[in-house]
Motif scaffolding. Sequence first.
Motif, PDB file in Angstrom:
ATOM      1  N   THR A  15       0.377  -0.675   0.455  1.00 48.02           N
ATOM      2  CA  THR A  15      -0.182  -0.057  -0.123  1.00 48.02           C
ATOM      3  C   THR A  15       1.046   1.073   0.098  1.00 48.02           C
ATOM      4  OG1 THR A  15      -0.930  -1.716   1.505  1.00 48.02           O
ATOM      5  CG2 THR A  15      -2.237   0.398   0.916  1.00 48.02           C
ATOM      6  N   LEU A  16       1.012   1.794  -0.660  1.00 45.24           N
ATOM      7  CA  LEU A  16       2.111   3.069  -0.836  1.00 45.24           C
ATOM      8  C   LEU A  16       1.351   4.611  -0.936  1.00 45.24           C
ATOM      9  CD1 LEU A  16       2.900   1.899  -4.807  1.00 45.24           C
ATOM     10  CD2 LEU A  16       3.907   1.275  -2.045  1.00 45.24           C
ATOM     11  N   LEU A  17       2.175   5.651  -0.577  1.00 42.48           N
ATOM     12  CA  LEU A  17       1.407   6.784  -0.128  1.00 42.48           C
ATOM     13  C   LEU A  17       2.588   7.832  -1.412  1.00 42.48           C
ATOM     14  CD1 LEU A  17       2.647   6.874   3.598  1.00 42.48           C
ATOM     15  CD2 LEU A  17       0.557   6.434   2.485  1.00 42.48           C
ATOM     16  N   SER A  18       1.446   8.079  -2.034  1.00 40.54           N
ATOM     17  CA  SER A  18       1.855   8.642  -3.187  1.00 40.54           C
ATOM     18  C   SER A  18       1.983  10.584  -2.706  1.00 40.54           C
ATOM     19  CB  SER A  18       1.018   9.714  -4.204  1.00 40.54           C
ATOM     20  OG  SER A  18       0.856   7.720  -4.674  1.00 40.54           O
ATOM     21  N   PRO A  19       3.271  10.864  -2.947  1.00 38.47           N
ATOM     22  CA  PRO A  19       3.694  12.515  -2.402  1.00 38.47           C
ATOM     23  C   PRO A  19       2.620  13.476  -3.339  1.00 38.47           C
ATOM     24  CG  PRO A  19       5.536  11.855  -3.368  1.00 38.47           C
ATOM     25  CD  PRO A  19       4.163  10.390  -3.851  1.00 38.47           C
ATOM     26  N   ALA A  20       2.612  15.003  -2.054  1.00 37.95           N
ATOM     27  CA  ALA A  20       2.207  15.231  -2.409  1.00 37.95           C
ATOM     28  C   ALA A  20       0.961  16.074  -3.773  1.00 37.95           C
ATOM     29  CB  ALA A  20       1.530  16.824  -1.750  1.00 37.95           C
ATOM     30  N   TYR A  21       2.084  15.528  -4.505  1.00 37.15           N
ATOM     31  CA  TYR A  21       2.039  16.764  -6.093  1.00 37.15           C
ATOM     32  C   TYR A  21       2.007  15.467  -7.326  1.00 37.15           C
ATOM     33  CZ  TYR A  21       7.154  14.390  -6.423  1.00 37.15           C
ATOM     34  OH  TYR A  21       7.806  13.568  -6.072  1.00 37.15           O
ATOM     35  N   ALA A  22       1.547  14.468  -7.097  1.00 34.70           N
ATOM     36  CA  ALA A  22       1.556  12.836  -7.650  1.00 34.70           C
ATOM     37  C   ALA A  22      -0.005  12.631  -7.844  1.00 34.70           C
ATOM     38  CB  ALA A  22       3.030  11.664  -7.240  1.00 34.70           C
ATOM     39  N   GLU A  23       0.048  12.520  -9.145  1.00 32.71           N
ATOM     40  CA  GLU A  23      -1.187  12.356  -9.306  1.00 32.71           C
ATOM     41  C   GLU A  23      -1.585  10.605  -9.924  1.00 32.71           C
ATOM     42  OE1 GLU A  23      -5.216  12.755 -12.747  1.00 32.71           O
ATOM     43  OE2 GLU A  23      -3.329  14.241 -12.661  1.00 32.71           O
ATOM     44  N   VAL A  24      -2.770   9.819  -8.389  1.00 35.64           N
ATOM     45  CA  VAL A  24      -2.593   7.971  -8.652  1.00 35.64           C
ATOM     46  C   VAL A  24      -3.272   8.150  -9.976  1.00 35.64           C
ATOM     47  CG1 VAL A  24      -3.107   6.436  -7.919  1.00 35.64           C
ATOM     48  CG2 VAL A  24      -2.382   7.997  -6.573  1.00 35.64           C
ATOM     49  N   VAL A  25      -3.043   7.410 -11.035  1.00 34.29           N
ATOM     50  CA  VAL A  25      -3.169   6.631 -12.278  1.00 34.29           C
ATOM     51  C   VAL A  25      -4.434   5.291 -11.650  1.00 34.29           C
ATOM     52  CG1 VAL A  25      -3.133   5.588 -14.426  1.00 34.29           C
ATOM     53  CG2 VAL A  25      -1.932   8.073 -13.262  1.00 34.29           C
ATOM     54  N   ALA A  26      -3.595   4.455 -11.156  1.00 35.74           N
ATOM     55  CA  ALA A  26      -3.738   3.581 -10.821  1.00 35.74           C
ATOM     56  C   ALA A  26      -2.783   2.302  -9.381  1.00 35.74           C
ATOM     57  CB  ALA A  26      -4.027   1.921 -12.710  1.00 35.74           C
ATOM     58  N   LYS A  27      -4.003   1.508  -9.136  1.00 37.59           N
ATOM     59  CA  LYS A  27      -3.280   0.875  -7.828  1.00 37.59           C
ATOM     60  C   LYS A  27      -3.776  -0.485  -8.198  1.00 37.59           C
ATOM     61  CE  LYS A  27      -2.451   2.928  -3.839  1.00 37.59           C
ATOM     62  NZ  LYS A  27      -2.523   3.252  -2.700  1.00 37.59           N
ATOM     63  N   VAL A  28      -3.012  -1.957  -8.060  1.00 43.25           N
ATOM     64  CA  VAL A  28      -3.553  -3.024  -8.126  1.00 43.25           C
ATOM     65  C   VAL A  28      -2.573  -3.861  -7.153  1.00 43.25           C
ATOM     66  CG1 VAL A  28      -1.864  -3.553 -10.196  1.00 43.25           C
ATOM     67  CG2 VAL A  28      -4.714  -4.853  -9.886  1.00 43.25           C
ATOM     68  N   ALA A  29      -2.944  -5.199  -6.929  1.00 42.63           N
ATOM     69  CA  ALA A  29      -2.567  -5.959  -6.014  1.00 42.63           C
ATOM     70  C   ALA A  29      -2.834  -7.486  -6.662  1.00 42.63           C
ATOM     71  CB  ALA A  29      -3.351  -5.711  -4.814  1.00 42.63           C
ATOM     72  N   SER A  30      -1.694  -7.967  -6.178  1.00 45.15           N
ATOM     73  CA  SER A  30      -1.237  -9.857  -6.867  1.00 45.15           C
ATOM     74  C   SER A  30      -3.001 -10.222  -6.047  1.00 45.15           C
ATOM     75  CB  SER A  30       0.405 -10.169  -6.109  1.00 45.15           C
ATOM     76  OG  SER A  30      -0.337  -9.894  -4.468  1.00 45.15           O
ATOM     77  N   PRO A  31      -3.082 -11.417  -5.637  1.00 44.98           N
ATOM     78  CA  PRO A  31      -4.286 -12.328  -5.778  1.00 44.98           C
ATOM     79  C   PRO A  31      -3.748 -12.537  -4.628  1.00 44.98           C
ATOM     80  CG  PRO A  31      -2.860 -13.719  -7.932  1.00 44.98           C
ATOM     81  CD  PRO A  31      -1.930 -12.622  -7.623  1.00 44.98           C
ATOM     82  N   ASP A  32      -2.739 -12.416  -3.202  1.00 46.55           N
ATOM     83  CA  ASP A  32      -2.712 -13.192  -2.050  1.00 46.55           C
ATOM     84  C   ASP A  32      -3.217 -11.040  -1.257  1.00 46.55           C
ATOM     85  OD1 ASP A  32      -0.941 -11.834  -2.518  1.00 46.55           O
ATOM     86  OD2 ASP A  32       1.088 -13.954  -1.473  1.00 46.55           O
ATOM     87  N   GLY A  33      -2.904 -10.187  -2.227  1.00 47.78           N
ATOM     88  CA  GLY A  33      -3.015  -8.594  -1.482  1.00 47.78           C
ATOM     89  C   GLY A  33      -1.462  -8.680  -1.037  1.00 47.78           C
ATOM     90  N   ARG A  34      -0.373  -9.307  -1.145  1.00 48.20           N
ATOM     91  CA  ARG A  34       0.557  -8.530  -1.080  1.00 48.20           C
ATOM     92  C   ARG A  34       1.339  -7.970  -0.781  1.00 48.20           C
ATOM     93  NH1 ARG A  34       3.380 -14.655   2.513  1.00 48.20           N
ATOM     94  NH2 ARG A  34       1.198 -14.076   4.276  1.00 48.20           N
ATOM     95  N   ILE A  35       1.501  -7.963  -2.512  1.00 45.05           N
ATOM     96  CA  ILE A  35       2.291  -7.090  -2.872  1.00 45.05           C
ATOM     97  C   ILE A  35       0.929  -5.776  -4.290  1.00 45.05           C
ATOM     98  CG2 ILE A  35       3.605  -7.277  -5.339  1.00 45.05           C
ATOM     99  CD1 ILE A  35       5.051 -10.106  -4.764  1.00 45.05           C
ATOM    100  N   VAL A  36       1.742  -4.858  -4.150  1.00 45.64           N
ATOM    101  CA  VAL A  36       0.963  -3.946  -4.626  1.00 45.64           C
ATOM    102  C   VAL A  36       2.058  -3.253  -6.214  1.00 45.64           C
ATOM    103  CG1 VAL A  36      -0.668  -1.688  -4.061  1.00 45.64           C
ATOM    104  CG2 VAL A  36      -0.942  -3.598  -3.014  1.00 45.64           C
ATOM    105  N   VAL A  37       1.294  -2.432  -6.501  1.00 43.34           N
ATOM    106  CA  VAL A  37       2.108  -2.043  -7.643  1.00 43.34           C
ATOM    107  C   VAL A  37       1.148  -0.109  -8.327  1.00 43.34           C
ATOM    108  CG1 VAL A  37       0.441  -2.269  -9.287  1.00 43.34           C
ATOM    109  CG2 VAL A  37       2.629  -0.918 -10.311  1.00 43.34           C
TER     110      VAL A  37
END
Length: 240
Positions: A15-37
């Motif tokens: 679960t990632l925290l993006s800097p205030a100036y960044a615009e999050v485009v997408a987020k997806v996790a692995s089937p078990d939820g442990r790895i996130v892009v």
Amino acid sequence: MLKKTIAGAYLFFGTLLSPAYAEVVAKVASPDGRIVVSIDTDGDKRIRYAISRKGKYLIAPSLMGFILTDSYNMVRGFTADGTETAKSDSTWEQPWGERRTVRDHHNEVLVRLEQNADYAGRRMNVRFRLFDNGFGFRYELPEQAGLKTMKIADEWTEFDVAQAGTAFWVAGLEWNREEQIYQRTPISAVATAQTPITMRLDDGTHLAFHEAALVDYAGMYFKRAEGQLFRSTLAPSSRG
């Protein structure tokens, strides 16, 4: 020359925290939820990705794109033009190896990107697949009137390794021969390495970086830029 699709670097192993100036485009996790892009664009509209595992960064926000010799670089000026998600759970048979059948269980996100008019409005997609034990990504360039072919000087694909650790690697781009002796050094001491390169982080997590689907495309070296920030460097052409 490049036409429809480029297969870029694959790396294995949030679960990632993006800097205030960044615009999050997408987020997806692995089937078990442990790895996130997490994919975002920064203040210069540069596309970036980051990978975490169990809430802890493995790859800090890292840039993506291409350096060209015949047009504007495909690094800045991007905005998202939609995303698509997919899932898969199937098996396939390999001709050799330790296992005859391999389970392909992953979640996927395709991010559609478009550069603004200052960069000729070109379109580029990035596809990520997340597995329980790793992830991969590739660039895809859809057919478009303004980009029939392109001359690539280099990729601008970064891998900002977020934690200290040990690297096991073979030097690349040496003048005298292709095959070298494996070295064991701190990650921050790697120079230019061939892939695969393996790392063991101080918390015990292992990373291995490699490439795949090199069809009509250059091989990749793994070059340290500074600290633990690495960039892909494409094998040079004999024709420049």
